[in-house]
Motif scaffolding. Structure first.
Motif, short mmCIF file in Angstrom:
data_model
loop_
_atom_site.label_atom_id
_atom_site.label_comp_id
_atom_site.label_asym_id
_atom_site.label_seq_id
_atom_site.Cartn_x
_atom_site.Cartn_y
_atom_site.Cartn_z
N GLY A 1 0.80 -1.21 0.00
CA GLY A 1 0.00 0.00 0.00
C GLY A 1 0.84 1.27 0.00
N ALA A 2 0.22 2.35 -0.44
CA ALA A 2 0.88 3.66 -0.42
C ALA A 2 1.05 4.13 1.02
CB ALA A 2 0.04 4.67 -1.20
N PRO A 3 2.10 4.88 1.31
CA PRO A 3 2.31 5.39 2.68
C PRO A 3 1.10 6.19 3.17
CG PRO A 3 4.27 5.76 1.35
CD PRO A 3 3.20 5.26 0.40
N GLY A 4 0.60 5.78 4.34
CA GLY A 4 -0.56 6.45 4.91
C GLY A 4 -1.89 5.99 4.34
N HIS A 5 -1.84 5.20 3.27
CA HIS A 5 -3.07 4.70 2.64
C HIS A 5 -2.84 3.24 2.23
CE1 HIS A 5 -4.84 8.74 2.43
NE2 HIS A 5 -3.63 9.14 2.08
N PRO A 6 -2.76 2.33 3.21
CA PRO A 6 -2.41 0.94 2.91
C PRO A 6 -3.41 0.23 2.00
CG PRO A 6 -3.19 1.18 5.18
CD PRO A 6 -2.99 2.57 4.64
N VAL B 1 0.05 0.03 -4.60
CA VAL B 1 1.00 0.56 -5.59
C VAL B 1 1.95 -0.53 -6.08
CG1 VAL B 1 0.90 2.89 -4.64
CG2 VAL B 1 2.63 1.30 -3.79
N GLY B 2 1.89 -1.69 -5.45
CA GLY B 2 2.75 -2.80 -5.83
C GLY B 2 2.30 -4.06 -5.14
N ALA B 3 3.08 -5.11 -5.33
CA ALA B 3 2.77 -6.39 -4.67
C ALA B 3 4.04 -7.20 -4.54
CB ALA B 3 1.72 -7.18 -5.47
N ILE B 4 4.01 -8.13 -3.59
CA ILE B 4 5.19 -8.95 -3.28
C ILE B 4 4.75 -10.37 -3.00
CG2 ILE B 4 5.09 -8.43 -0.80
CD1 ILE B 4 8.37 -8.61 -2.78
N THR B 5 5.61 -11.34 -3.34
CA THR B 5 5.37 -12.74 -2.98
C THR B 5 6.36 -13.13 -1.90
OG1 THR B 5 6.84 -13.49 -4.74
CG2 THR B 5 4.50 -13.30 -5.28
N ALA B 6 6.32 -14.39 -1.49
CA ALA B 6 7.19 -14.84 -0.40
C ALA B 6 8.66 -14.76 -0.77
CB ALA B 6 6.83 -16.27 0.00
N ARG B 7 8.95 -14.85 -2.05
CA ARG B 7 10.33 -14.77 -2.54
C ARG B 7 10.37 -13.88 -3.78
NH1 ARG B 7 9.08 -19.22 -0.31
NH2 ARG B 7 7.72 -19.74 -2.06
N LEU C 1 3.49 4.90 -9.02
CA LEU C 1 4.62 5.43 -8.27
C LEU C 1 4.98 6.83 -8.73
CD1 LEU C 1 7.16 2.45 -7.95
CD2 LEU C 1 5.53 3.27 -6.25
N ALA C 2 5.04 7.02 -10.04
CA ALA C 2 5.39 8.33 -10.59
C ALA C 2 4.35 9.38 -10.22
CB ALA C 2 5.54 8.24 -12.10
N ALA C 3 3.09 9.00 -10.29
CA ALA C 3 2.01 9.94 -9.98
C ALA C 3 2.06 10.38 -8.51
CB ALA C 3 0.66 9.32 -10.30
N LEU C 4 2.51 9.47 -7.63
CA LEU C 4 2.56 9.77 -6.20
C LEU C 4 3.93 10.30 -5.78
CD1 LEU C 4 0.65 6.66 -4.78
CD2 LEU C 4 -0.23 8.98 -5.10
N GLY C 5 4.86 10.36 -6.72
CA GLY C 5 6.20 10.83 -6.39
C GLY C 5 6.95 9.88 -5.49
N LEU C 6 6.74 8.58 -5.67
CA LEU C 6 7.36 7.56 -4.82
C LEU C 6 8.43 6.79 -5.57
CD1 LEU C 6 4.16 6.05 -3.16
CD2 LEU C 6 5.87 7.49 -2.02
N ARG C 7 9.39 6.26 -4.81
CA ARG C 7 10.39 5.34 -5.33
C ARG C 7 10.26 4.02 -4.56
NH1 ARG C 7 15.75 8.15 -3.85
NH2 ARG C 7 14.54 8.20 -1.89
N PRO C 8 10.72 2.92 -5.14
CA PRO C 8 10.66 1.65 -4.41
C PRO C 8 11.32 1.72 -3.03
CG PRO C 8 11.14 1.23 -6.71
CD PRO C 8 11.16 2.73 -6.54
N ALA D 1 7.24 -1.33 4.08
CA ALA D 1 5.95 -1.95 3.76
C ALA D 1 6.15 -3.22 2.96
CB ALA D 1 5.08 -0.97 2.98
N CYS D 2 7.14 -3.19 2.07
CA CYS D 2 7.44 -4.36 1.25
C CYS D 2 7.83 -5.56 2.12
CB CYS D 2 8.55 -4.01 0.27
SG CYS D 2 9.10 -5.38 -0.75
#
Length: 214
Positions: free
Chosen positions: A62-67, A71-77, A87-94, A100-101
């Motif tokens: 989730g986006a910071p403050g708005h889980p 904005v992305g997803a992760i698996t166990a590995r 990410l670009a629209a929110l001005g975020l980088r990985p 959160a990741c």
């Protein structure tokens, strides 16, 4: 928001999806349900196809403050998958999402351990894998799950769902060999819009469904 309810519940949706998929020839098919809700749909698909069932786990980042805003997803590995435009629209980088990741990766590992119950996952290599969810909204969790499945070198990888947002279905085509959607409504707003009963699926239900197909 449309009042249309295309499916009474996930199981009925899965039976419809299974009938559509049964019209195709699959080589040693394996049905993977995206936990949690996708496992209910996948169980019905596996039943129709007479194929084994297993689980895929991907967690939304989730986006910071708005889980709740993915904005992305992760698996166990493996590496996280991000929606670069979001990410670009929110001005975020990985790097901004590293904490959160890792939190979501830990939850993916926990769920995977619970669902597998100590057994090894069904082998994916050299077989046609059908990755199933109850719907496709942004597509980011499906993309993360697809990347993880690809690591196991399946013969082919198809994603299938009862209902998909048209843009998400189009974007997912670069990550899988085929996308199968029974419905791709222009008025798509949310997956739950298309179900009469869209109650949250529990871990216990997932374990029970997987056990019934073991």
């Amino acid at each position: 928001m449309s009042r249309i309810r295309a499916y009474p519940d996930r199981r009925v949706a899965g039976l419809h999806l299974g009938e559509q998929l049964r019209e195709r020839e699959w080589h040693d098919p394996l049905v993977l349900g995206l936990a949690r809700g996708g496992v209910v749909v996948a169980h019905a698909v596996a039943e129709v196809l007479g194929a084994p069932l297993d689980v895929a786990v991907a967690r939304k980042i989730g986006a910071p403050g708005h889980p709740e805003f993915g904005v992305g997803a992760i698996t166990a590995r493996g590496e996280a998958t991000y929606d670069e435009r979001t990410l670009a629209a929110l001005g975020l980088r990985p790097d901004d999402l590293a904490e959160a990741c890792e939190t979501e990766r830990a939850e993916a590992r926990r769920r995977e351990a619970v669902y597998l119950g100590g057994r090894s996952p069904q082998p994916r290599a050299d077989r046609d894998v059908l990755l199933i969810d109850d719907g496709l909204a942004t597509g980011v969790t499906a993309r993360a799950a697809a990347h993880a499945v690809r690591e196991a070198k399946p013969r082919s990888l198809a994603f299938a769902a009862p209902v998909c947002a048209p843009e998400a279905a189009m974007n997912l085509k670069s990550d899988v060999d085929e996308v199968v959607c029974l419905l791709m409504p222009d008025e798509f707003r949310a997956v739950g819009q298309w179900y009469g009963n869209f109650d949250q699926t529990t871990d216990d239900e997932v374990v029970e469904l997987l056990g019934s197909k073991s």
